[in-house]
Design a protein around this motif. Structure first.
Motif, PDB file in Angstrom:
ATOM      1  N   ASP A 183      10.649   5.085   6.765  1.00  0.00           N
ATOM      2  CA  ASP A 183      11.761   4.902   7.331  1.00  0.00           C
ATOM      3  C   ASP A 183      12.480   3.495   7.557  1.00  0.00           C
ATOM      4  O   ASP A 183      13.424   3.355   8.354  1.00  0.00           O
ATOM      5  CB  ASP A 183      11.566   5.419   8.761  1.00  0.00           C
ATOM      6  CG  ASP A 183      10.710   4.564   9.575  1.00  0.00           C
ATOM      7  OD1 ASP A 183       9.828   3.705   8.883  1.00  0.00           O
ATOM      8  OD2 ASP A 183      10.121   4.962  10.839  1.00  0.00           O
ATOM      9  N   ASN A 184      11.967   2.626   6.904  1.00  0.00           N
ATOM     10  CA  ASN A 184      12.550   1.159   6.699  1.00  0.00           C
ATOM     11  C   ASN A 184      12.238   0.621   7.902  1.00  0.00           C
ATOM     12  O   ASN A 184      12.855  -0.457   7.860  1.00  0.00           O
ATOM     13  CB  ASN A 184      13.749   1.103   5.982  1.00  0.00           C
ATOM     14  CG  ASN A 184      14.193  -0.071   5.619  1.00  0.00           C
ATOM     15  OD1 ASN A 184      13.532  -0.654   4.733  1.00  0.00           O
ATOM     16  ND2 ASN A 184      15.215  -0.564   5.637  1.00  0.00           N
ATOM     17  N   SER A 185      11.552   1.045   8.738  1.00  0.00           N
ATOM     18  CA  SER A 185      11.357   0.172  10.118  1.00  0.00           C
ATOM     19  C   SER A 185      10.248  -1.130   9.990  1.00  0.00           C
ATOM     20  O   SER A 185       9.585  -1.113   8.925  1.00  0.00           O
ATOM     21  CB  SER A 185      10.778   1.322  11.162  1.00  0.00           C
ATOM     22  OG  SER A 185       9.656   1.712  10.814  1.00  0.00           O
ATOM     23  N   LEU A 186      10.476  -1.914  10.718  1.00  0.00           N
ATOM     24  CA  LEU A 186       9.584  -3.036  10.819  1.00  0.00           C
ATOM     25  C   LEU A 186       8.301  -2.942  11.170  1.00  0.00           C
ATOM     26  O   LEU A 186       8.221  -2.466  12.338  1.00  0.00           O
ATOM     27  CB  LEU A 186      10.540  -4.228  11.527  1.00  0.00           C
ATOM     28  CG  LEU A 186       9.744  -5.641  11.367  1.00  0.00           C
ATOM     29  CD1 LEU A 186       9.906  -6.266  10.119  1.00  0.00           C
ATOM     30  CD2 LEU A 186      10.286  -6.576  12.511  1.00  0.00           C
ATOM     31  N   LYS A 187       7.390  -3.282  10.474  1.00  0.00           N
ATOM     32  CA  LYS A 187       5.953  -3.326  10.671  1.00  0.00           C
ATOM     33  C   LYS A 187       5.601  -4.590  11.238  1.00  0.00           C
ATOM     34  O   LYS A 187       4.861  -4.795  12.325  1.00  0.00           O
ATOM     35  CB  LYS A 187       5.068  -3.055   9.747  1.00  0.00           C
ATOM     36  CG  LYS A 187       3.724  -3.091   9.777  1.00  0.00           C
ATOM     37  CD  LYS A 187       2.707  -2.837   8.676  1.00  0.00           C
ATOM     38  CE  LYS A 187       1.371  -2.907   8.981  1.00  0.00           C
ATOM     39  NZ  LYS A 187       0.228  -2.786   7.792  1.00  0.00           N
TER      40      LYS A 187
ATOM     41  N   ARG B 131       7.840  -4.019   6.037  1.00  0.00           N
ATOM     42  CA  ARG B 131       8.605  -2.671   6.359  1.00  0.00           C
ATOM     43  C   ARG B 131       7.716  -1.371   6.015  1.00  0.00           C
ATOM     44  O   ARG B 131       6.923  -1.569   5.097  1.00  0.00           O
ATOM     45  CB  ARG B 131       9.769  -2.672   6.105  1.00  0.00           C
ATOM     46  CG  ARG B 131      10.840  -3.713   6.529  1.00  0.00           C
ATOM     47  CD  ARG B 131      12.461  -3.459   6.363  1.00  0.00           C
ATOM     48  NE  ARG B 131      13.088  -4.691   6.955  1.00  0.00           N
ATOM     49  CZ  ARG B 131      13.615  -4.469   8.140  1.00  0.00           C
ATOM     50  NH1 ARG B 131      13.248  -3.402   8.990  1.00  0.00           N
ATOM     51  NH2 ARG B 131      14.356  -5.386   8.868  1.00  0.00           N
ATOM     52  N   TYR B 132       7.907  -0.232   6.903  1.00  0.00           N
ATOM     53  CA  TYR B 132       7.477   0.964   6.421  1.00  0.00           C
ATOM     54  C   TYR B 132       8.357   1.567   5.382  1.00  0.00           C
ATOM     55  O   TYR B 132       9.430   1.635   5.522  1.00  0.00           O
ATOM     56  CB  TYR B 132       7.065   1.987   7.436  1.00  0.00           C
ATOM     57  CG  TYR B 132       6.277   1.322   8.356  1.00  0.00           C
ATOM     58  CD1 TYR B 132       4.890   1.948   8.283  1.00  0.00           C
ATOM     59  CD2 TYR B 132       6.671   0.915   9.687  1.00  0.00           C
ATOM     60  CE1 TYR B 132       3.934   1.326   9.136  1.00  0.00           C
ATOM     61  CE2 TYR B 132       5.557   0.652  10.674  1.00  0.00           C
ATOM     62  CZ  TYR B 132       4.176   0.578  10.429  1.00  0.00           C
ATOM     63  OH  TYR B 132       3.239   0.378  11.284  1.00  0.00           O
ATOM     64  N   VAL B 133       7.599   2.182   4.336  1.00  0.00           N
ATOM     65  CA  VAL B 133       8.437   2.844   3.259  1.00  0.00           C
ATOM     66  C   VAL B 133       9.134   4.131   3.818  1.00  0.00           C
ATOM     67  O   VAL B 133      10.128   4.003   3.396  1.00  0.00           O
ATOM     68  CB  VAL B 133       7.666   3.237   2.070  1.00  0.00           C
ATOM     69  CG1 VAL B 133       8.250   4.007   1.177  1.00  0.00           C
ATOM     70  CG2 VAL B 133       6.838   1.967   1.576  1.00  0.00           C
TER      71      VAL B 133
ATOM     72  N   ASP C 181       0.931  -1.266   0.086  1.00  0.00           N
ATOM     73  CA  ASP C 181      -0.008  -0.059  -0.033  1.00  0.00           C
ATOM     74  C   ASP C 181       0.891   1.151  -0.015  1.00  0.00           C
ATOM     75  O   ASP C 181       1.959   1.134  -0.113  1.00  0.00           O
ATOM     76  CB  ASP C 181      -0.958  -0.154   1.177  1.00  0.00           C
ATOM     77  CG  ASP C 181      -0.127  -0.293   2.586  1.00  0.00           C
ATOM     78  OD1 ASP C 181       0.919   0.666   2.599  1.00  0.00           O
ATOM     79  OD2 ASP C 181      -0.761  -0.854   3.333  1.00  0.00           O
ATOM     80  N   ALA C 182       0.369   2.314   0.336  1.00  0.00           N
ATOM     81  CA  ALA C 182       0.936   3.502   0.054  1.00  0.00           C
ATOM     82  C   ALA C 182       2.124   3.649   1.319  1.00  0.00           C
ATOM     83  O   ALA C 182       3.030   4.347   0.968  1.00  0.00           O
ATOM     84  CB  ALA C 182       0.215   4.672   0.370  1.00  0.00           C
ATOM     85  N   LYS C 183       2.137   2.917   2.137  1.00  0.00           N
ATOM     86  CA  LYS C 183       2.814   3.065   3.419  1.00  0.00           C
ATOM     87  C   LYS C 183       3.890   2.095   3.705  1.00  0.00           C
ATOM     88  O   LYS C 183       4.969   2.242   4.438  1.00  0.00           O
ATOM     89  CB  LYS C 183       2.288   3.285   4.709  1.00  0.00           C
ATOM     90  CG  LYS C 183       1.542   4.766   4.713  1.00  0.00           C
ATOM     91  CD  LYS C 183       0.771   4.799   5.894  1.00  0.00           C
ATOM     92  CE  LYS C 183      -0.252   6.309   6.017  1.00  0.00           C
ATOM     93  NZ  LYS C 183      -0.870   6.463   7.233  1.00  0.00           N
TER      94      LYS C 183
END
Length: 220
Positions: free
Chosen positions: A127-131, A123-125, A81-83
């Protein structure tokens, strides 16, 4: 994968050449004497092996994450998705632990346990953190029968048939079979091995590892 395949082929060819080689010696009168390698008189009763294998098609049936992602791009970054995005599937390899009893020079009976683990992070686009992280695994336990058709002091050539149960994170538990089409060991008590496995097996298509041969009691 290509480098691993080439290494396995090189080790196998080298071992076959070593097993079939002959030693040429000269006696005191300079006559040429050819000494052919002979089968060893003593056979160790037991061996233990630890190995690692490459992916196989059979693995996909027992690990949902592997089937959904690995064959369709591996480490791709597919936008969910966008995020967030799918960071791809990470595969640790198929690890194996096996034991065999040498009932005959040509027959070794034992058991093999295979284990594989995979993880698929999202991951989040920004900051590349783990979702989130999905994980998958596969385990198989199989009695095995190893047929040795070339037995030398430092080299053995063989094929193996294993039949047992396999299960994994997909929730499936099925009777399954695994085959070593051709394998080669090189060494005496402490040895290395390289094998070509079946595409549908749970041990991997290409396999390498180390092992140790021993006796449970001293022989006179």
């Amino acid at each position: 994968m290509k480098r691993i395949t080439l290494l396995i082929c090189a080790l196998f060819v080298t071992s076959v050449i070593t097993a079939q080689s002959r030693t040429v010696e000269h006696d005191s009168q300079q006559n040429t004497v050819t000494v052919t390698r002979v089968k060893p008189k003593r056979v160790d009763q037991h061996d233990l092996r630890i190995g690692i294998g490459s992916p196989s098609l059979g693995l996909g049936l027992f690990v949902t994450t592997y089937a959904d992602n690995y064959y369709y791009g591996g480490f791709r970054e597919e936008i969910l998705d966008a995020k967030t995005y799918d960071a791809g599937t990470y595969f640790t390899g198929i690890y194996s632990l096996s034991y065999a009893y040498h009932s005959r020079r040509w027959l070794q009976c034992g058991a093999t346990v295979n284990f594989a683990f995979l993880t698929n992070p999202t991951r989040y686009v920004e900051d590349n953190s783990l979702k989130s992280r999905e994980t998958g695994f596969m385990v198989s336990v199989m009695p095995s029968f190893r047929f040795v058709y070339l037995y030398r002091e430092k080299v053995q050539l063989y094929s193996t048939v294993s039949v047992g149960l396999a299960t994994g994170s997909s929730g499936m538990m099925l009777p399954w079979a695994d085959f070593t089409l051709i394998g080669c060991t090189f060494g005496r008590k402490l040895f290395g091995f390289v094998e070509l496995g079946s595409l549908s097996g749970t041990g991997g298509c290409g396999r390498v590892g180390i092992g140790y041969r021993f006796d449970s009691k001293k022989r006179r």
